[in-house]
Motif scaffolding. Structure first.
Motif, PDB file in Angstrom:
ATOM      1  N   PHE A   1       0.858  -1.181   0.000  1.00 54.08           N
ATOM      2  CA  PHE A   1       0.000   0.000   0.000  1.00 54.08           C
ATOM      3  C   PHE A   1       0.899   1.238   0.000  1.00 54.08           C
ATOM      4  O   PHE A   1       1.807   1.365   0.812  1.00 54.08           O
ATOM      5  CB  PHE A   1      -0.908   0.004   1.238  1.00 54.08           C
ATOM      6  N   ARG A   2       0.602   2.169  -0.924  1.00 51.93           N
ATOM      7  CA  ARG A   2       1.443   3.353  -1.042  1.00 51.93           C
ATOM      8  C   ARG A   2       0.574   4.537  -1.479  1.00 51.93           C
ATOM      9  O   ARG A   2       0.427   4.827  -2.652  1.00 51.93           O
ATOM     10  CB  ARG A   2       2.546   3.100  -2.063  1.00 51.93           C
ATOM     11  N   SER A   3      -0.004   5.213  -0.503  1.00 49.00           N
ATOM     12  CA  SER A   3      -0.824   6.384  -0.836  1.00 49.00           C
ATOM     13  C   SER A   3       0.054   7.604  -1.124  1.00 49.00           C
ATOM     14  O   SER A   3      -0.331   8.473  -1.891  1.00 49.00           O
ATOM     15  CB  SER A   3      -1.810   6.707   0.289  1.00 49.00           C
ATOM     16  N   ASP A   4       1.242   7.673  -0.527  1.00 49.74           N
ATOM     17  CA  ASP A   4       2.182   8.776  -0.750  1.00 49.74           C
ATOM     18  C   ASP A   4       3.401   8.197  -1.468  1.00 49.74           C
ATOM     19  O   ASP A   4       4.199   7.473  -0.877  1.00 49.74           O
ATOM     20  CB  ASP A   4       2.584   9.396   0.588  1.00 49.74           C
ATOM     21  N   THR A   5       3.553   8.509  -2.740  1.00 44.37           N
ATOM     22  CA  THR A   5       4.645   7.940  -3.545  1.00 44.37           C
ATOM     23  C   THR A   5       6.014   8.470  -3.143  1.00 44.37           C
ATOM     24  O   THR A   5       7.028   7.956  -3.597  1.00 44.37           O
ATOM     25  CB  THR A   5       4.404   8.203  -5.039  1.00 44.37           C
ATOM     26  N   ASN A   6       6.065   9.493  -2.303  1.00 41.83           N
ATOM     27  CA  ASN A   6       7.336  10.032  -1.830  1.00 41.83           C
ATOM     28  C   ASN A   6       7.873   9.275  -0.610  1.00 41.83           C
ATOM     29  O   ASN A   6       8.962   9.588  -0.128  1.00 41.83           O
ATOM     30  CB  ASN A   6       7.192  11.522  -1.490  1.00 41.83           C
ATOM     31  N   LYS A   7       7.107   8.319  -0.117  1.00 46.16           N
ATOM     32  CA  LYS A   7       7.501   7.562   1.074  1.00 46.16           C
ATOM     33  C   LYS A   7       7.468   6.072   0.749  1.00 46.16           C
ATOM     34  O   LYS A   7       6.794   5.642  -0.173  1.00 46.16           O
ATOM     35  CB  LYS A   7       6.542   7.879   2.233  1.00 46.16           C
ATOM     36  N   PRO A   8       8.187   5.258   1.515  1.00 44.06           N
ATOM     37  CA  PRO A   8       8.216   3.814   1.248  1.00 44.06           C
ATOM     38  C   PRO A   8       6.818   3.205   1.368  1.00 44.06           C
ATOM     39  O   PRO A   8       6.009   3.621   2.194  1.00 44.06           O
ATOM     40  CB  PRO A   8       9.137   3.251   2.329  1.00 44.06           C
ATOM     41  N   ALA A   9       6.555   2.205   0.545  1.00 47.67           N
ATOM     42  CA  ALA A   9       5.280   1.487   0.601  1.00 47.67           C
ATOM     43  C   ALA A   9       5.181   0.704   1.905  1.00 47.67           C
ATOM     44  O   ALA A   9       6.186   0.272   2.481  1.00 47.67           O
ATOM     45  CB  ALA A   9       5.167   0.533  -0.582  1.00 47.67           C
ATOM     46  N   CYS A  10       3.958   0.533   2.344  1.00 47.66           N
ATOM     47  CA  CYS A  10       3.694  -0.344   3.493  1.00 47.66           C
ATOM     48  C   CYS A  10       3.442  -1.728   2.910  1.00 47.66           C
ATOM     49  O   CYS A  10       2.612  -1.901   2.021  1.00 47.66           O
ATOM     50  CB  CYS A  10       2.471   0.145   4.265  1.00 47.66           C
ATOM     51  N   THR A  11       4.173  -2.717   3.397  1.00 49.23           N
ATOM     52  CA  THR A  11       4.023  -4.086   2.892  1.00 49.23           C
ATOM     53  C   THR A  11       3.907  -5.063   4.061  1.00 49.23           C
ATOM     54  O   THR A  11       4.049  -4.670   5.232  1.00 49.23           O
ATOM     55  CB  THR A  11       5.224  -4.498   2.015  1.00 49.23           C
ATOM     56  N   GLN A  12       3.726  -6.320   3.722  1.00 49.23           N
ATOM     57  CA  GLN A  12       3.649  -7.355   4.753  1.00 49.23           C
ATOM     58  C   GLN A  12       4.935  -7.424   5.567  1.00 49.23           C
ATOM     59  O   GLN A  12       4.926  -7.878   6.711  1.00 49.23           O
ATOM     60  CB  GLN A  12       3.303  -8.730   4.144  1.00 49.23           C
ATOM     61  N   ALA A  13       6.046  -6.945   5.015  1.00 55.39           N
ATOM     62  CA  ALA A  13       7.328  -6.962   5.734  1.00 55.39           C
ATOM     63  C   ALA A  13       7.318  -6.028   6.945  1.00 55.39           C
ATOM     64  O   ALA A  13       8.172  -6.153   7.827  1.00 55.39           O
ATOM     65  CB  ALA A  13       8.461  -6.593   4.789  1.00 55.39           C
ATOM     66  N   ASP A  14       6.348  -5.116   7.000  1.00 55.07           N
ATOM     67  CA  ASP A  14       6.237  -4.209   8.148  1.00 55.07           C
ATOM     68  C   ASP A  14       5.561  -4.881   9.347  1.00 55.07           C
ATOM     69  O   ASP A  14       5.458  -4.275  10.416  1.00 55.07           O
ATOM     70  CB  ASP A  14       5.446  -2.952   7.757  1.00 55.07           C
ATOM     71  N   PHE A  15       5.101  -6.121   9.190  1.00 51.68           N
ATOM     72  CA  PHE A  15       4.377  -6.817  10.251  1.00 51.68           C
ATOM     73  C   PHE A  15       4.912  -8.237  10.397  1.00 51.68           C
ATOM     74  O   PHE A  15       5.294  -8.866   9.420  1.00 51.68           O
ATOM     75  CB  PHE A  15       2.875  -6.867   9.918  1.00 51.68           C
ATOM     76  N   THR A  16       4.949  -8.716  11.617  1.00 49.71           N
ATOM     77  CA  THR A  16       5.356 -10.102  11.871  1.00 49.71           C
ATOM     78  C   THR A  16       4.347 -10.760  12.810  1.00 49.71           C
ATOM     79  O   THR A  16       3.722 -10.081  13.636  1.00 49.71           O
ATOM     80  CB  THR A  16       6.759 -10.194  12.504  1.00 49.71           C
ATOM     81  N   ILE A  17       4.226 -12.063  12.655  1.00 51.17           N
ATOM     82  CA  ILE A  17       3.384 -12.839  13.563  1.00 51.17           C
ATOM     83  C   ILE A  17       4.290 -13.868  14.221  1.00 51.17           C
ATOM     84  O   ILE A  17       5.025 -14.595  13.555  1.00 51.17           O
ATOM     85  CB  ILE A  17       2.227 -13.517  12.815  1.00 51.17           C
ATOM     86  N   THR A  18       4.240 -13.902  15.544  1.00 49.48           N
ATOM     87  CA  THR A  18       5.074 -14.822  16.320  1.00 49.48           C
ATOM     88  C   THR A  18       4.199 -15.603  17.290  1.00 49.48           C
ATOM     89  O   THR A  18       3.016 -15.297  17.469  1.00 49.48           O
ATOM     90  CB  THR A  18       6.156 -14.056  17.106  1.00 49.48           C
ATOM     91  N   GLY A  19       4.820 -16.565  17.926  1.00 54.70           N
ATOM     92  CA  GLY A  19       4.126 -17.359  18.938  1.00 54.70           C
ATOM     93  C   GLY A  19       3.721 -18.711  18.411  1.00 54.70           C
ATOM     94  O   GLY A  19       3.892 -19.036  17.237  1.00 54.70           O
ATOM     95  N   THR A  20       3.183 -19.495  19.306  1.00 52.83           N
ATOM     96  CA  THR A  20       2.673 -20.828  18.999  1.00 52.83           C
ATOM     97  C   THR A  20       1.275 -20.923  19.585  1.00 52.83           C
ATOM     98  O   THR A  20       1.076 -20.604  20.760  1.00 52.83           O
ATOM     99  CB  THR A  20       3.569 -21.910  19.639  1.00 52.83           C
ATOM    100  N   SER A  21       0.355 -21.375  18.762  1.00 48.51           N
ATOM    101  CA  SER A  21      -1.017 -21.460  19.269  1.00 48.51           C
ATOM    102  C   SER A  21      -1.148 -22.603  20.264  1.00 48.51           C
ATOM    103  O   SER A  21      -0.345 -23.533  20.282  1.00 48.51           O
ATOM    104  CB  SER A  21      -2.012 -21.659  18.127  1.00 48.51           C
ATOM    105  N   ASN A  22      -2.170 -22.497  21.068  1.00 46.00           N
ATOM    106  CA  ASN A  22      -2.545 -23.618  21.926  1.00 46.00           C
ATOM    107  C   ASN A  22      -3.006 -24.771  21.032  1.00 46.00           C
ATOM    108  O   ASN A  22      -3.113 -24.613  19.816  1.00 46.00           O
ATOM    109  CB  ASN A  22      -3.664 -23.192  22.881  1.00 46.00           C
ATOM    110  N   THR A  23      -3.282 -25.915  21.614  1.00 47.88           N
ATOM    111  CA  THR A  23      -3.875 -27.032  20.870  1.00 47.88           C
ATOM    112  C   THR A  23      -5.382 -26.944  21.078  1.00 47.88           C
ATOM    113  O   THR A  23      -5.876 -27.269  22.155  1.00 47.88           O
ATOM    114  CB  THR A  23      -3.349 -28.390  21.381  1.00 47.88           C
ATOM    115  N   PRO A  24      -6.103 -26.485  20.055  1.00 54.07           N
ATOM    116  CA  PRO A  24      -7.551 -26.315  20.223  1.00 54.07           C
ATOM    117  C   PRO A  24      -8.289 -27.617  20.524  1.00 54.07           C
ATOM    118  O   PRO A  24      -9.301 -27.627  21.193  1.00 54.07           O
ATOM    119  CB  PRO A  24      -8.000 -25.733  18.885  1.00 54.07           C
ATOM    120  N   GLY A  25      -7.786 -28.764  20.015  1.00 45.74           N
ATOM    121  CA  GLY A  25      -8.404 -30.054  20.310  1.00 45.74           C
ATOM    122  C   GLY A  25      -9.614 -30.349  19.455  1.00 45.74           C
ATOM    123  O   GLY A  25      -9.682 -29.963  18.290  1.00 45.74           O
TER     124      GLY A  25
END
Length: 157
Positions: free
Chosen positions: A93-117
């Motif tokens: 996503f890049r609404s302002d072409t003078n600034k870097p685009a926002c991409t998935q690289a700007d976000f991370t997901i960590t952790g391990t889920s529980n075992t839902p069963g």
């Protein structure tokens, strides 16, 4: 008297003949074998839902807990889920072409889920948690990440 005895004897003989005929029978014994079968079904994928408090107001460096439940309406019975994993879906996503685009690289997901069963048949069933979304502080201008919705893909296994 002789007639009476004769009639009596004939009646007794008739009763014995009828009674004896119904009580006497014969049979054979044997064994055998055969076969049969039963078919099993299959399962369909469940839908992983993100629920709980809506994640809003994220900023560089912020984290938010991810949790949810499942929709299991395509299976006739329960299914067993061992884990939920998540990843940020590819986007730019890049609404302002003078600034870097926002991409998935700007976000991370960590952790391990529980075992839902075991997840019963139905909507909004079961529960999962244990994952965290982080808006990575890149140390650069991240203005193009303002007011966006981060797409997240979930997988149940």
């Amino acid at each position: 008297m002789r007639i009476f005895t004769r009639k009596k004897a004939m009646a007794v003989a008739a009763v014995l003949a009828v009674g004896g005929g119904t009580a006497a029978y014969a049979y054979w014994t044997t064994g055998g074998s055969g076969s049969g079968s039963a078919a099993t079904g299959t399962t369909s994928n469940v839908v992983v839902n993100q629920t709980g408090t809506a994640i809003t107001g994220m900023y560089p460096g912020a984290t938010a807990a991810l949790s949810g439940d499942f929709t299991n309406t395509t299976n006739t019975g329960s299914v067993y889920i061992t884990a939920v994993t998540a990843s940020v879906h590819t986007f730019s996503f890049r609404s302002d072409t003078n600034k870097p685009a926002c991409t998935q690289a700007d976000f991370t997901i960590t952790g391990t889920s529980n075992t839902p069963g075991e997840i019963a048949h139905g909507s909004s069933v079961g529960a999962w948690s244990g994952l965290t979304l982080t808006f990575t502080d890149a140390g650069t201008n991240q203005d193009n990440c303002k007011n966006i919705t981060v797409p997240i893909d979930y997988t149940a296994s």
